[in-house]
Design an enzyme around this catalytic site. Structure first.
Site, PDB file in Angstrom:
ATOM      1  N   SER A 149      43.007  43.511  55.684  1.00 62.61           N
ATOM      2  CA  SER A 149      43.918  42.534  55.073  1.00 62.61           C
ATOM      3  C   SER A 149      44.511  41.671  56.180  1.00 62.61           C
ATOM      4  O   SER A 149      44.642  42.119  57.331  1.00 62.61           O
ATOM      5  CB  SER A 149      45.055  43.270  54.355  1.00 62.61           C
ATOM      6  N   TYR A 164      51.195  49.789  55.080  1.00 64.31           N
ATOM      7  CA  TYR A 164      49.995  49.049  54.645  1.00 64.31           C
ATOM      8  C   TYR A 164      49.382  48.295  55.829  1.00 64.31           C
ATOM      9  O   TYR A 164      48.168  48.357  56.057  1.00 64.31           O
ATOM     10  CB  TYR A 164      50.380  48.089  53.524  1.00 64.31           C
TER      11      TYR A 164
HETATM   12  N1  LIG Z   1      44.890  41.463  46.143  1.00 69.25           N
HETATM   13  C1  LIG Z   1      45.226  41.070  47.381  1.00 69.25           C
HETATM   14  O1  LIG Z   1      46.036  40.156  47.574  1.00 69.25           O
HETATM   15  C2  LIG Z   1      44.570  41.750  48.565  1.00 69.25           C
HETATM   16  C3  LIG Z   1      44.638  41.135  49.831  1.00 69.25           C
HETATM   17  C4  LIG Z   1      44.039  41.759  50.925  1.00 69.25           C
HETATM   18  C5  LIG Z   1      43.397  42.953  50.768  1.00 69.25           C
HETATM   19  N2  LIG Z   1      43.357  43.537  49.539  1.00 69.25           N
HETATM   20  C6  LIG Z   1      42.676  44.819  49.429  1.00 69.25           C
HETATM   21  O2  LIG Z   1      41.576  44.698  48.538  1.00 69.25           O
HETATM   22  C7  LIG Z   1      41.329  45.964  47.922  1.00 69.25           C
HETATM   23  C8  LIG Z   1      41.262  45.788  46.432  1.00 69.25           C
HETATM   24  O3  LIG Z   1      42.487  45.285  46.010  1.00 69.25           O
HETATM   25  P1  LIG Z   1      42.740  44.660  44.568  1.00 69.25           P
HETATM   26  O4  LIG Z   1      43.705  43.577  44.750  1.00 69.25           O
HETATM   27  O5  LIG Z   1      41.466  44.413  43.870  1.00 69.25           O
HETATM   28  O6  LIG Z   1      43.544  45.892  43.955  1.00 69.25           O
HETATM   29  P2  LIG Z   1      43.460  46.690  42.601  1.00 69.25           P
HETATM   30  O7  LIG Z   1      44.696  47.485  42.550  1.00 69.25           O
HETATM   31  O8  LIG Z   1      43.134  45.778  41.461  1.00 69.25           O
HETATM   32  O9  LIG Z   1      42.194  47.625  42.839  1.00 69.25           O
HETATM   33  C9  LIG Z   1      42.238  48.748  43.689  1.00 69.25           C
HETATM   34  C10 LIG Z   1      41.228  49.746  43.186  1.00 69.25           C
HETATM   35  O10 LIG Z   1      41.252  50.891  44.064  1.00 69.25           O
HETATM   36  C11 LIG Z   1      41.233  52.045  43.244  1.00 69.25           C
HETATM   37  N3  LIG Z   1      41.829  53.166  43.963  1.00 69.25           N
HETATM   38  C12 LIG Z   1      43.133  53.330  44.335  1.00 69.25           C
HETATM   39  N4  LIG Z   1      43.289  54.509  44.942  1.00 69.25           N
HETATM   40  C13 LIG Z   1      42.067  55.107  44.970  1.00 69.25           C
HETATM   41  C14 LIG Z   1      41.580  56.348  45.454  1.00 69.25           C
HETATM   42  N5  LIG Z   1      42.400  57.227  46.048  1.00 69.25           N
HETATM   43  N6  LIG Z   1      40.274  56.633  45.308  1.00 69.25           N
HETATM   44  C15 LIG Z   1      39.441  55.751  44.700  1.00 69.25           C
HETATM   45  N7  LIG Z   1      39.824  54.564  44.220  1.00 69.25           N
HETATM   46  C16 LIG Z   1      41.136  54.252  44.351  1.00 69.25           C
HETATM   47  C17 LIG Z   1      42.033  51.663  42.007  1.00 69.25           C
HETATM   48  O11 LIG Z   1      41.765  52.545  40.920  1.00 69.25           O
HETATM   49  C18 LIG Z   1      41.535  50.249  41.772  1.00 69.25           C
HETATM   50  O12 LIG Z   1      40.349  50.211  40.993  1.00 69.25           O
HETATM   51  C19 LIG Z   1      42.434  46.901  48.414  1.00 69.25           C
HETATM   52  O13 LIG Z   1      41.951  47.667  49.500  1.00 69.25           O
HETATM   53  C20 LIG Z   1      43.511  45.939  48.877  1.00 69.25           C
HETATM   54  O14 LIG Z   1      44.357  46.521  49.843  1.00 69.25           O
HETATM   55  C21 LIG Z   1      43.907  42.963  48.423  1.00 69.25           C
END
Ligand SMILES: NC(=O)c1ccc[n+]([C@@H]2O[C@H](COP(=O)([O-])OP(=O)(O)OC[C@H]3O[C@@H](n4cnc5c(N)ncnc54)[C@H](O)[C@@H]3O)[C@@H](O)[C@H]2O)c1
Length: 257
Positions: A149, A164
């Site tokens: 991120s 985080y």
């Molecule tokens: N949305 C943003 O702004 C953003 C920015 C940078 C990075 N990210 C990263 O992208 C990734 C996806 O984020 P998103 O926004 O789609 O979030 P989201 O919450 O929609 O999806 C996260 C997914 O991870 C799964 N998950 C959580 N804990 C878990 C575990 N212990 N084992 C297996 N699966 C697990 C959840 O069930 C969910 O399907 C994450 O790693 C997040 O940190 C997101």
């Protein structure tokens, strides 16, 4: 039907508006077999079946808790059995997308919260990579894409705070050191560092917080999940062969360095 040659394994790919599910659909559209691994096994299987039907590719879903070694081992064994049975092509790509965030200020964090954020993001990436890597090395070809991120690079500033940022920074170290170690095995390891992406992960953030986030982005908006997925599938392609240990920013210009 075109012959599907490789399978992409994705963690964290069942959330309705998430990066993972969009990426899974994109892999399928590009002709990959798809494996969905997420906390809810039934939902993982359902999402996989829907994607398999829509894109006419082999697809499989299984429960995983990426932070739990036994769960990761079980999930990998289940996928390997599907490959051995001829139901899926060999695993060619692993997208470590599962992650959780937390907006809790540093002095209000507990050790429990610290471990939770580190476990899912950093340890999860470690465990899942360790489980799926041997077969990729054995096949002489593989692509690992790790979800970091922009928070790792600029000390948060989107939503997630200290644990985080620390966990996502650990993923960058893991990515680079593993890329170096894997050298000429045919397996590349890269990371992406999205800024704000339009998903459910920041549920609970206020309109003011969202406006402040957008004000700091030269492109003036969040990324779409498709704009992240396209980079992940590029990093999984033949075309990215000379990229390893690379960190690809997807932040609308919010962090230039
Ligand atoms: N949305 C943003 O702004 C953003 C920015 C940078 C990075 N990210 C990263 O992208 C990734 C996806 O984020 P998103 O926004 O789609 O979030 P989201 O919450 O929609 O999806 C996260 C997914 O991870 C799964 N998950 C959580 N804990 C878990 C575990 N212990 N084992 C297996 N699966 C697990 C959840 O069930 C969910 O399907 C994450 O790693 C997040 O940190 C997101």
């Amino acid at each position: 039907m075109t012959t599907i040659q490789r399978t992409a394994v994705l963690t964290g790919a069942t959330s309705d508006r998430g990066i993972g599910i969009t990426t899974a659909r994109r892999y399928a559209r590009e002709g990959w077999g798809v494996v969905i691994l997420d906390l809810d096994g039934e939902k993982s299987a359902k999402v996989a079946a829907e994607i398999g039907n829509e894109f006419n590719v082999p697809a499989y879903g299984h429960e995983i808790d990426v932070a739990n070694e036994a769960s990761v081992t079980t999930a990998q064994a289940a996928v390997a059995a599907e490959v051995a049975a001829g139901n899926l092509p060999p695993v060619g790509a692993l997208a470590n997308i599962a992650g959780i965030t937390s907006p809790v200020p540093f002095l209000e964090t507990t050790l429990e919260l610290w471990h939770k954020i580190m476990d899912v993001n950093a340890t999860g990436t470690y465990l899942v990579t360790k489980a799926f890597l041997p077969d990729m090395i054995g096949n002489g070809w593989g692509r690992i894409v790790n979800m970091s991120s922009v928070s790792a690079q600029r000390g948060g500033g989107v939503f997630g705070k200290v644990p985080y940022s620390a966990a996502k920074a650990a993923i960058l170290g893991l990515t680079k050191a593993l890329a170096r170690e894997l050298g000429t095995t045919g397996v590349t390891v890269n990371a992406i560092t999205p800024g704000a992406v339009d998903t459910n992960i920041r549920v609970g953030s206020t309109e003011e917080q969202e406006a402040a986030i957008n004000a700091g982005i030269p492109l003036g908006r969040n990324a779409s999940t498709e704009e992240v997925a396209s980079v992940i599938t590029f990093l999984s392609s033949e075309d990215s062969a000379y990229l390893t240990g690379t960190v690809v920013d997807i932040n609308g210009g919010s962090h230039m360095h």
